[in-house]
Design an enzyme around this catalytic site. Structure first.
Site: not given
Ligand code: CTP
Length: 404
Positions: A210, A289, A323, A337
């Site tokens: 990402n 690959k 976050f 969350k």
């Molecule tokens: N996070 C994590 N492990 C994952 C996904 C997310 O620890 N596999 C943590 C991120 O570091 C952040 C929080 O969860 O602190 C929220 O991440 P975010 O990407 O905003 O949300 P998701 O829980 O992944 O939900 P969505 O993508 O559906 O919004």
């Protein structure tokens, strides 16, 4: 902060001009002191123009009776008026003089008169750096409480490759800010921070990832180190230098990040999960690959472990900050969350907003707190936002303790 920038006579002296500028950009006042040989490499006028201050070049000035009289106590005045003494580059000769207390010129005399923090950034030829005499001097100076910023490795002006290069001036300036920072209210804390993206392999040459740059997490790490914390930064692949005073654990995938976080959890008092962790990984990455064909192809993805949720289940009395990167419904998603992952605070931001998304140097976040509060922070540099997060985190912890 009031900085004395001593410049030794090495080829890296030209980088000291950039360093003076980096200090000025960080709001410091800078008094430059050039050794005689530094003055051969770079003119005082360059520094005078950059710092708006007279540059000190010699213990006895021009030699006139008046000047000798005033400048003979100048090193005492300069020593008393400033907070930190930074010498960059510190030559092998200066290391030897500082270590043995020799004081033949202004900078070495000032070194003896100065009672504040001394930060030395040696730069020289690799063999000179490795020489037992230099290493002995470095050890003696470090044992005396001087901060040594070790040289970088790379191609040197003399054509050899190895340690000896002066680190990047912006990095040195940040290190000095960290060391000289007056507020040490995170002293005694161990703060575990995750930052950056993760990469999930498709095959040996491709991955899913990402847009996270890691800048927010690195700013949080630098702010915590400045304020006296032990900082363990678990970082996905980013293009950022390791902040001074921070222990870096480099990882690539979500699974590696999970193992690193769980492995360091017992040390932590505060955990900040700012990484943009992949939610899915490729079910069966190809060992070789993948070759293209005209046919449509699809990838099978499995969910990754939610690290924040796993920490939330095992956090004990640690403060857990997550976050939430959102494109809409900021507060309700932040709160959801926080509840589902058992965090104490969620730092929510709209990643789709112009100017504050991935890779930006500024951010605008909303803090959603376990105590029920919602705090909208003004748009500010990621570093300033990081400090605000810790200010509110410390208050939140007190409030949570008072409740329990
Ligand atoms: N996070 C994590 N492990 C994952 C996904 C997310 O620890 N596999 C943590 C991120 O570091 C952040 C929080 O969860 O602190 C929220 O991440 P975010 O990407 O905003 O949300 P998701 O829980 O992944 O939900 P969505 O993508 O559906 O919004």
């Amino acid at each position: 902060m009031k900085v004395i920038l001593g410049v030794g006579g090495g080829i890296a002296a030209y980088k000291a001009a950039e360093l003076a500028r980096a200090f000025m950009e960080r709001g410091a006042t800078v008094q430059v002191v050039l050794t005689a040989s530094a003055g051969e490499f770079i003119r005082p006028l360059t520094f005078a123009a950059l710092t708006n201050q007279k540059v000190i070049t010699d213990l006895f000035g021009s030699g006139s009776a008046d000047e000798v009289l005033s400048s003979s106590v100048e090193h005492i005045r300069v020593a008393q008026e400033n907070d930190v003494l930074v010498v960059a580059p510190t030559t092998a000769d200066l290391l030897a003089k500082f270590a043995s207390g020799l004081a033949p010129d202004f900078l070495t005399t000032l070194y003896l008169a100065f009672t504040g923090k001394v930060i030395l950034a040696p730069a020289m030829n690799t063999n000179m750096w490795h020489h037992a005499a230099t290493q002995d001097n470095v050890e003696r100076l470090a044992a005396r409480g001087n901060y040594i910023l070790p040289p970088d490795e790379g191609l040197l002006a003399c054509g050899t490759t190895g340690p000896g290069r002066l680190p990047d001036p912006a990095w040195i300036a940040e290190a000095v800010v960290t060391i000289g920072h007056p507020r040490k209210d995170l002293d005694g804390e161990t703060i575990l921070i995750t930052a950056g993206p993760t990469q999930e392999a498709i095959d040996p040459v491709r991955f899913i990832s990402n847009h996270s740059s890691g800048k927010m997490g690195y700013a949080i790490a630098a702010a915590a180190a400045c304020r006296g914390a032990r900082v363990i930064l678990i970082s996905g692949p980013v293009d950022l230098p390791q902040p001074y005073g921070v222990e870096l654990v480099a990882v690539t995938s979500a699974a590696e990040m999970r193992d690193a976080v769980m492995g360091h959890l017992s040390d932590a008092t505060i955990i900040v999960k700012s990484a943009a962790v992949a939610d899915y990984h490729v079910a069966n990455p190809a060992p070789q690959k993948l070759k293209k064909t005209p046919a449509r192809m699809s990838l099978e993805l499995d969910p990754t472990v939610d690290i924040l949720a796993e920490v939330g289940r095992n956090k004990g009395d640690r403060l857990l900050i997550g976050f939430a990167a959102e494109t809409q419904n900021l507060v309700s998603e932040g709160r959801r969350k926080m509840e589902t992952k058992n965090a104490d605070m969620v730092v929510a931001n709209l990643v789709s907003t112009e100017g504050i998304g991935f890779g930006a140097d500024v951010n605008e976040v909303t803090l959603v707190l376990r105590t029920g509060g919602v705090i909208q922070l003004p748009r500010a540099t990621k570093r300033a936002v990081a400090d605000e997060i810790f200010d509110h985190a410390l208050k939140l912890r007190l409030a949570l303790h008072a409740r329990s």
